[in-house]
Design an enzyme around this catalytic site. Structure first.
Site, PDB file in Angstrom:
ATOM      1  N   PRO A  38       0.472  -0.990  -0.233  1.00 42.36           N
ATOM      2  CA  PRO A  38      -0.339   0.010   0.372  1.00 42.36           C
ATOM      3  C   PRO A  38       0.410   0.826   0.321  1.00 42.36           C
ATOM      4  CG  PRO A  38       0.166  -1.163   2.361  1.00 42.36           C
ATOM      5  CD  PRO A  38       0.565  -2.340   1.373  1.00 42.36           C
ATOM      6  N   ASP A  39       0.230   2.460  -0.233  1.00 40.94           N
ATOM      7  CA  ASP A  39       0.778   3.103  -0.660  1.00 40.94           C
ATOM      8  C   ASP A  39       1.121   4.314   0.996  1.00 40.94           C
ATOM      9  OD1 ASP A  39      -0.860   4.560  -0.558  1.00 40.94           O
ATOM     10  OD2 ASP A  39      -1.078   6.040  -2.327  1.00 40.94           O
ATOM     11  N   PHE A  40       1.298   5.275   0.874  1.00 45.98           N
ATOM     12  CA  PHE A  40       0.608   6.478   2.437  1.00 45.98           C
ATOM     13  C   PHE A  40      -0.281   7.146   2.702  1.00 45.98           C
ATOM     14  CE2 PHE A  40       5.469   5.286   1.868  1.00 45.98           C
ATOM     15  CZ  PHE A  40       5.213   5.083   3.546  1.00 45.98           C
ATOM     16  N   ARG A  41      -0.829   7.963   1.036  1.00 40.04           N
ATOM     17  CA  ARG A  41      -2.051   8.414   1.525  1.00 40.04           C
ATOM     18  C   ARG A  41      -3.303   8.551   0.506  1.00 40.04           C
ATOM     19  NH1 ARG A  41       2.969  10.942   2.651  1.00 40.04           N
ATOM     20  NH2 ARG A  41       3.505  11.732   4.404  1.00 40.04           N
ATOM     21  N   ASN A 112      10.800   4.745  -1.291  1.00 43.99           N
ATOM     22  CA  ASN A 112      10.427   3.760  -0.722  1.00 43.99           C
ATOM     23  C   ASN A 112      11.472   2.947  -0.365  1.00 43.99           C
ATOM     24  OD1 ASN A 112       8.126   5.057  -2.482  1.00 43.99           O
ATOM     25  ND2 ASN A 112       9.210   3.648  -4.364  1.00 43.99           N
ATOM     26  N   ILE A 113      10.845   1.969   0.558  1.00 47.61           N
ATOM     27  CA  ILE A 113      12.139   0.933   1.597  1.00 47.61           C
ATOM     28  C   ILE A 113      12.045  -0.377   1.046  1.00 47.61           C
ATOM     29  CG2 ILE A 113      11.973   2.852   3.470  1.00 47.61           C
ATOM     30  CD1 ILE A 113       9.472   1.347   4.246  1.00 47.61           C
ATOM     31  N   ASP A 114      11.185  -0.158   0.128  1.00 49.05           N
ATOM     32  CA  ASP A 114      11.230  -1.759  -0.109  1.00 49.05           C
ATOM     33  C   ASP A 114      11.804  -2.719  -1.348  1.00 49.05           C
ATOM     34  OD1 ASP A 114      10.890  -0.991  -2.556  1.00 49.05           O
ATOM     35  OD2 ASP A 114       8.662  -0.451  -2.455  1.00 49.05           O
ATOM     36  N   HIS A 131      15.283   7.447   1.777  1.00 49.25           N
ATOM     37  CA  HIS A 131      14.733   7.227   3.600  1.00 49.25           C
ATOM     38  C   HIS A 131      15.234   6.009   4.005  1.00 49.25           C
ATOM     39  CE1 HIS A 131      11.152   9.863   2.360  1.00 49.25           C
ATOM     40  NE2 HIS A 131      12.412  10.753   2.669  1.00 49.25           N
ATOM     41  N   CYS A 163      18.706  -3.888  22.089  1.00 52.51           N
ATOM     42  CA  CYS A 163      20.310  -4.484  22.044  1.00 52.51           C
ATOM     43  C   CYS A 163      20.463  -4.814  22.979  1.00 52.51           C
ATOM     44  CB  CYS A 163      20.810  -2.424  22.407  1.00 52.51           C
ATOM     45  SG  CYS A 163      22.306  -2.779  21.884  1.00 52.51           S
ATOM     46  N   GLY A 202       4.859   8.446  -9.107  1.00 50.30           N
ATOM     47  CA  GLY A 202       4.328   7.705  -7.586  1.00 50.30           C
ATOM     48  C   GLY A 202       4.856   8.419  -6.464  1.00 50.30           C
TER      49      GLY A 202
HETATM   50  P1  OAD Z   1       1.759   9.061  -0.566  1.00 48.41           P
HETATM   51  O1  OAD Z   1       1.273   7.999  -0.407  1.00 48.41           O
HETATM   52  O2  OAD Z   1       2.337   9.725  -0.623  1.00 48.41           O
HETATM   53  O3  OAD Z   1       1.816   9.063  -2.249  1.00 48.41           O
HETATM   54  C1  OAD Z   1       1.748   8.176  -3.435  1.00 48.41           C
HETATM   55  C2  OAD Z   1       1.238   9.051  -4.057  1.00 48.41           C
HETATM   56  O4  OAD Z   1       0.781   7.987  -5.499  1.00 48.41           O
HETATM   57  C3  OAD Z   1       0.516   9.339  -4.765  1.00 48.41           C
HETATM   58  O5  OAD Z   1      -0.518  10.330  -5.037  1.00 48.41           O
HETATM   59  C4  OAD Z   1      -1.198   8.701  -5.633  1.00 48.41           C
HETATM   60  O6  OAD Z   1      -1.982   8.446  -6.091  1.00 48.41           O
HETATM   61  C5  OAD Z   1      -0.224   7.966  -6.561  1.00 48.41           C
HETATM   62  N1  OAD Z   1       0.018   6.540  -6.997  1.00 48.41           N
HETATM   63  C6  OAD Z   1      -0.791   5.621  -5.945  1.00 48.41           C
HETATM   64  N2  OAD Z   1      -0.590   4.100  -6.835  1.00 48.41           N
HETATM   65  C7  OAD Z   1      -0.374   4.531  -7.630  1.00 48.41           C
HETATM   66  C8  OAD Z   1      -0.176   3.903  -9.672  1.00 48.41           C
HETATM   67  N3  OAD Z   1      -0.583   2.621  -9.352  1.00 48.41           N
HETATM   68  N4  OAD Z   1       0.442   5.069 -10.287  1.00 48.41           N
HETATM   69  C9  OAD Z   1       0.835   6.364 -10.019  1.00 48.41           C
HETATM   70  N5  OAD Z   1       0.163   6.942  -9.243  1.00 48.41           N
HETATM   71  C10 OAD Z   1       0.246   6.037  -8.496  1.00 48.41           C
HETATM   72  O7  OAD Z   1       3.294   8.177  -0.756  1.00 48.41           O
HETATM   73  P2  OAD Z   1       4.504   9.377  -0.555  1.00 48.41           P
HETATM   74  O8  OAD Z   1       4.992  10.458  -1.885  1.00 48.41           O
HETATM   75  O9  OAD Z   1       5.807   7.907  -1.250  1.00 48.41           O
HETATM   76  O10 OAD Z   1       7.874   8.555   5.132  1.00 48.41           O
HETATM   77  O11 OAD Z   1       5.096   9.628   0.661  1.00 48.41           O
HETATM   78  C11 OAD Z   1       6.275   9.980   0.767  1.00 48.41           C
HETATM   79  C12 OAD Z   1       6.490   9.404   3.001  1.00 48.41           C
HETATM   80  O12 OAD Z   1       5.462   9.682   3.166  1.00 48.41           O
HETATM   81  C13 OAD Z   1       6.927   7.976   3.291  1.00 48.41           C
HETATM   82  O13 OAD Z   1       8.869   7.646   1.921  1.00 48.41           O
HETATM   83  C14 OAD Z   1       6.513   8.105   4.064  1.00 48.41           C
HETATM   84  C15 OAD Z   1       6.140   9.188   4.496  1.00 48.41           C
HETATM   85  O14 OAD Z   1       6.010   8.495   5.644  1.00 48.41           O
HETATM   86  C16 OAD Z   1       8.796   7.847   5.639  1.00 48.41           C
HETATM   87  O15 OAD Z   1       8.095   7.065   5.951  1.00 48.41           O
HETATM   88  C17 OAD Z   1       9.648   8.399   6.380  1.00 48.41           C
END
Ligand code: OAD
Length: 270
Positions: A38-41, A112-114, A131, A163, A202
């Site tokens: 899953p993504d985050f937002r 990404n950390i994957d 990250h 630890c 993404g």
């Molecule tokens: P977000 O979840 O904030 O954003 C993901 C973006 O990808 C959104 O704009 C989605 O619309 C888009 N998206 C999702 N699926 C997609 C697909 N199949 N094709 C194209 N676009 C797609 O994730 P990040 O921007 O990576 O940090 O979040 C940034 C950081 O916030 C992460 O590294 C993490 C988080 O808190 C830490 O953990 C420090």
């Protein structure tokens, strides 16, 4: 103006020209959603809207260093679910490898950390994991590194690693809110001035300082956004190209136009 238009054919014409030698990438969680991570937002499917079960004061707390020091359980629960090894790189990751094989890729900056970029075969020296990643870990109190295998066991068995020196909690070297970014990230920033093309894929471009990279390329450098929705200040420069949709679909269209379709499929299938 460098590009003849704002569509895939204009972009491809430029990518095939001798002017396009150094391609830089900025990646976020959206490039791995089709792998099942899953993504985050994203409103329904994103991690932050599905963390209620972890009893957090607010969703981002799971990645906050001060919260972790008090209660590492939510992070370990999530780490168990997200642990690399369970997931396969996507078509978009194969495209990144292809850019590298065509000697076009300068640097792939990823949030990404994957570790799917490495797993797709992108050379380590072209990847900046801004990250951090699950590759190494240490004690949050005394900083003592912790054994890789033991960490893996703990995460897979949902146990919290402590630890052996001081009893502090062990945390993978993932950059939490409240921590600095890795030195390799800082050191590679000046290279962005060499960019002939920036492709952002993404990411919601909401987390700093990573998001600010998009503004560090020269104003004459074309910038491409491949994302489900428009983010950042894309569209404000004359050579910005915005391609909205799923990144795997757009990457396929782009590769078709580049004449790379077969190579892309071969890389992805192997
Ligand atoms: P977000 O979840 O904030 O954003 C993901 C973006 O990808 C959104 O704009 C989605 O619309 C888009 N998206 C999702 N699926 C997609 C697909 N199949 N094709 C194209 N676009 C797609 O994730 P990040 O921007 O990576 O940090 O979040 C940034 C950081 O916030 C992460 O590294 C993490 C988080 O808190 C830490 O953990 C420090």
């Amino acid at each position: 103006k460098v590009l003849s238009g704002k569509d895939i054919p204009s972009l491809v014409k430029y990518m095939k020209s001798k002017d396009c030698k150094n391609v830089f990438l900025m990646l976020g969680a959206g490039v791995s959603t089709s792998a099942g991570i899953p993504d985050f937002r994203s409103p329904e499917t994103g991690l932050y809207s599905n963390l209620a079960r972890l009893n957090l004061p607010h969703p981002e707390a799971v990645f906050e260093i001060n919260f972790f020091r008090r209660n590492p359980v939510p992070f370990y629960t999530l780490a168990h679910e997200l642990y690399p090894g369970k997931f396969r790189p996507t078509i978009t990751h194969s495209f990144i490898r292809l850019l590298s094989e065509k000697s076009l890729l300068h640097t792939c900056f990823t949030q990404n950390i994957d570790t799917l970029e490495r797993r797709a075969g992108v050379p380590d020296d072209k990847i900046i994991e801004a990250h951090g990643s699950f590759a190494t870990q240490r004690c949050v109190d005394c900083g003592e590194p912790y054994d890789d295998e033991k960490m893996k066991e703990h995460i897979l068995e949902k146990k919290i690693a402590k630890c052996p020196e001081c009893g502090g909690y062990v945390k993978p070297d993932i950059v939490f809110f409240g921590e600095g970014l890795p030195p390799q990230f800082i050191q590679s920033l000046p290279n962005l001035r060499k960019a002939d093309l920036l492709i952002v894929m993404g990411t919601s471009l909401t987390v700093q300082p990573f998001a600010s990279l998009a503004g560090m390329v020269d104003t004459t450098c074309p910038r491409v956004l491949i994302n489900l929705d428009r983010v950042g200040d894309f569209g404000s420069r004359s050579d910005d190209v915005v391609l909205l949709g799923k990144c795997d679909d757009i990457v396929r269209d782009l590769c078709k136009e580049l004449g790379w379709e077969e190579e892309l499929n071969e890389l992805w299938e192997t």
